[in-house]
Enzyme design. Sequence first.
Site, PDB file in Angstrom:
ATOM      1  N   HIS A   7       6.913  -7.585   4.206  1.00 56.00           N
ATOM      2  CA  HIS A   7       6.831  -6.824   5.451  1.00 56.00           C
ATOM      3  C   HIS A   7       6.128  -7.659   6.509  1.00 56.00           C
ATOM      4  O   HIS A   7       5.088  -8.270   6.255  1.00 56.00           O
ATOM      5  CB  HIS A   7       6.058  -5.524   5.251  1.00 56.00           C
ATOM      6  CG  HIS A   7       5.922  -4.743   6.528  1.00 56.00           C
ATOM      7  ND1 HIS A   7       6.928  -3.930   7.011  1.00 56.00           N
ATOM      8  CD2 HIS A   7       4.925  -4.695   7.445  1.00 56.00           C
ATOM      9  CE1 HIS A   7       6.550  -3.405   8.162  1.00 56.00           C
ATOM     10  NE2 HIS A   7       5.338  -3.856   8.445  1.00 56.00           N
ATOM     11  N   ASP A  29       6.585   9.874   7.636  1.00 61.07           N
ATOM     12  CA  ASP A  29       6.302   8.728   8.491  1.00 61.07           C
ATOM     13  C   ASP A  29       7.273   8.670   9.652  1.00 61.07           C
ATOM     14  O   ASP A  29       6.891   8.392  10.782  1.00 61.07           O
ATOM     15  CB  ASP A  29       6.380   7.428   7.708  1.00 61.07           C
ATOM     16  CG  ASP A  29       6.293   6.246   8.641  1.00 61.07           C
ATOM     17  OD1 ASP A  29       5.247   6.115   9.288  1.00 61.07           O
ATOM     18  OD2 ASP A  29       7.276   5.492   8.764  1.00 61.07           O
ATOM     19  N   ARG A  36       3.618   9.270  17.314  1.00 57.75           N
ATOM     20  CA  ARG A  36       2.564   8.306  17.655  1.00 57.75           C
ATOM     21  C   ARG A  36       2.977   7.435  18.840  1.00 57.75           C
ATOM     22  O   ARG A  36       2.166   7.114  19.713  1.00 57.75           O
ATOM     23  CB  ARG A  36       2.236   7.417  16.449  1.00 57.75           C
ATOM     24  CG  ARG A  36       1.423   8.147  15.383  1.00 57.75           C
ATOM     25  CD  ARG A  36       1.366   7.347  14.093  1.00 57.75           C
ATOM     26  NE  ARG A  36       0.784   6.037  14.290  1.00 57.75           N
ATOM     27  CZ  ARG A  36       1.065   4.969  13.540  1.00 57.75           C
ATOM     28  NH1 ARG A  36       1.912   5.083  12.523  1.00 57.75           N
ATOM     29  NH2 ARG A  36       0.502   3.815  13.794  1.00 57.75           N
ATOM     30  N   SER A  84       1.738   4.248   7.392  1.00 52.82           N
ATOM     31  CA  SER A  84       3.131   4.144   7.817  1.00 52.82           C
ATOM     32  C   SER A  84       3.865   3.023   7.077  1.00 52.82           C
ATOM     33  O   SER A  84       4.923   3.228   6.481  1.00 52.82           O
ATOM     34  CB  SER A  84       3.156   3.899   9.331  1.00 52.82           C
ATOM     35  OG  SER A  84       4.467   3.652   9.763  1.00 52.82           O
ATOM     36  N   LYS A 123       6.487   3.581   3.333  1.00 51.60           N
ATOM     37  CA  LYS A 123       7.892   3.151   3.264  1.00 51.60           C
ATOM     38  C   LYS A 123       8.094   2.125   2.156  1.00 51.60           C
ATOM     39  O   LYS A 123       9.027   2.206   1.375  1.00 51.60           O
ATOM     40  CB  LYS A 123       8.332   2.558   4.610  1.00 51.60           C
ATOM     41  CG  LYS A 123       8.647   3.613   5.638  1.00 51.60           C
ATOM     42  CD  LYS A 123       8.964   3.031   6.997  1.00 51.60           C
ATOM     43  CE  LYS A 123       7.702   2.476   7.647  1.00 51.60           C
ATOM     44  NZ  LYS A 123       7.877   2.195   9.085  1.00 51.60           N
TER      45      LYS A 123
END
Lengths: 441, 441
Positions: free
Chosen positions: A82, A161, A168, A183, A187
């Site tokens: 990520h 999320d 947000r 968040s 995922k």
Amino acid sequence: MIPVELIKKKREGEVLTPDELQKFVNGYVNGEIPDYQMAAWLMAVYFQGMSDTEMKEFTRVMIHSGTVIDLSFIPGVKVDKHSTGGVGDKVSVILAPLVAACGIPVPMISGRGLGHTGGTLDKLESIPGFRTDLDIDSYKKTIEKIGVVMIGQTKDIAPADKKMYALRDVTATVECIPLIAGSIMSKKLAEGIDALVLDVKTGSGAFMRKKSEAIELAKTLINVGESFGKRTIGFITDMNQPLGNAVGNWLEIEECIRCMKGNEIQDLMEVTYRLAGAMIYLGGKSGSIEEGESVAREAIESGAAFEKFLQLVNEQGGDVSYIENPTRYKKAEYNKEVVLGKEGFVSEIDNYGIGIAGLITGAGRRKIDDSIDYTAGIIIHKKIGDRVGKEDPIATVYANEKKNVEDAVLRITEAYRLSDDAVEPRQYIYGMADKNGYYDY
Amino acid sequence: MIPVELIKKKREGEVLTPDELQKFVNGYVNGEIPDYQMAAWLMAVYFQGMSDTEMKEFTRVMIHSGTVIDLSFIPGVKVDKHSTGGVGDKVSVILAPLVAACGIPVPMISGRGLGHTGGTLDKLESIPGFRTDLDIDSYKKTIEKIGVVMIGQTKDIAPADKKMYALRDVTATVECIPLIAGSIMSKKLAEGIDALVLDVKTGSGAFMRKKSEAIELAKTLINVGESFGKRTIGFITDMNQPLGNAVGNWLEIEECIRCMKGNEIQDLMEVTYRLAGAMIYLGGKSGSIEEGESVAREAIESGAAFEKFLQLVNEQGGDVSYIENPTRYKKAEYNKEVVLGKEGFVSEIDNYGIGIAGLITGAGRRKIDDSIDYTAGIIIHKKIGDRVGKEDPIATVYANEKKNVEDAVLRITEAYRLSDDAVEPRQYIYGMADKNGYYDY
């Protein structure tokens, strides 16, 4: 549960119990708790933070708000990566097939461009026919068949999320480490991985401008990942200038193709090899990150990575003829070189400005439902430390609307600072973090 | 204006410009800005506060979100009073006709019960036929004709406050001094007054539990009032036990009638006379607050205040026969004395608990659309400092549902603390504040 009492509790800096977090988050997902109460709670979290345990429970609730994919039927250690996002950050496009070519299953769920940054999904979708909207069943079948798959977040994965993120974004509660951690990790932990490598970017083109914040975020993400039994390693990398030279969807895919064919671009591949090394190490195919890097270099040199990329594109419906012969792709109607008209060494690039210039060309979205112009973007010719002559182009802008060309050129011009004295090139990777802490390189 | 940028600005502790405040608040009133963005902004204000100028501009925007009533056609200095609310706080019911009887026009806009506290409107509406929903035109005509009027906030007066208040109530953003100040002062400054007296309550039955917070709020309200050219005086008064003995709508009206007829209840009338003295002083009918108090006492003794109350009730559609002969009023079906079964001196009363016991009897609302039982409530027999014998009733509960009687008795029992040693009675008024500062008595 009385929602206003939970808002008040967080406002007073108290820790919500697992039961309270579950009722509050699930109540929001199923519509019992309205947006305005969640918005007030999120802002209270922004100011009061979360305890360590609370953040992990929050993540757990987010994970279990939807489907948790089980990939245990696939042999091997499944590893994903990520990135916190940046300008020209196309690493995933090379990394996923590269690591898969080394025998590690890579189930990757990516996002779209956000703010001034680009998104892996948008880049992949610039390949004609490429589909990122596979359902969970096809996702499983694809990873089983070819060892790699790249899709977007489906409505079944961490729906809490998905709903909270949209809120947000419009309530100024994005920049908050426990919320970011919940968040990202919800995922990733729902997609069926065994281990995770993080690329936490810092600098003028990143969401975490300060290195100290990036380190704190990396440590937090690792802490959450490890607490869920997933080995997690993070790197702090530079985002003070675009990564590689291309900014814009197809332009970046083209750059990735060149790199996968062995035409290395130094900063991009240094970061890619390091992340690949860590993934290969976590995947159990090397004894160290360094050794993993060597394995990865071989997979590029042998053509195995590019072969895997062709396979991935084909499997997800993309037209491989464009990958085999990128010059077939339509070009933007207009292009213009950016010339500063003065000389010196590039000392600084406002990389946020470059990201915005990218949006202006049409490569990103200004509003949520804008469509993207895949041919638009920027090619950077001069990076920090490079010498610029008076007539040298520092970049070339590509766009299909003339006005956008001029606007983007202006924005890029404003983003560059030159110095009379020689300037050191930037360090690409600042350091590494794992469950034991952060190590500066 | 991009709403999320204004939320972020406040989140970062910056000061919004008058233009930004106007666009944000008006955007909320006309529906361009959704509840969730206002909720996030309110929570950011809770944590970051407002600058002095910002709070005044915020109040100005709230005032001008609706009609600003002009009462300049009425001669004299128009003076109103505002209380931050408490348990058994029936002062307005006596004060408005009393001060009007002294020749000062009193245009009063009051509220309903909120949380554990009672509201002047609910009390007045317990008088059969009494209407508090006059429109602005009738409001003006009534004050012109009889020198006093008591109504509720109409939809035309400070609609921004009305909408924001409802949102604050469900997002845990009530307890915030600049928001409280904006809310109170926008309504008061829109009703056409020239001067204002504030009763800021502190203690276990008040919203400001700590005296220091009450003083800060009083100073803030005075600062805002004076900046709009309205002379403003505030008193810090005790709310650690009910004011007077009655808690509950008609029970309180009955108590007010007795007081107006000269049967003084000490704490209630001490506060009432002090506030009246200040209003009479600000209204130019006395040279000092003390002198104003004497004028007020005369108006009670002469019967002029009670006469003015009868006139007010009649003018606003109420049946004066109930005021002239309160025993005509229906009684609650059940009543029960609360006996502690132990002896000592009352050392402490959890006045919040008494307020909740009042709600339980049916005298208040548990949910926003509950109806009120006007006959229900509590009569307190023992207050702080009083000696209680083993069999002495400390209070009597009145209700129309048997279960509510028992629940309220239990709650009242839990609220009392006895001591073996003699206890000093409480001070009723702690001090006074004006534009020059706060003075402890």
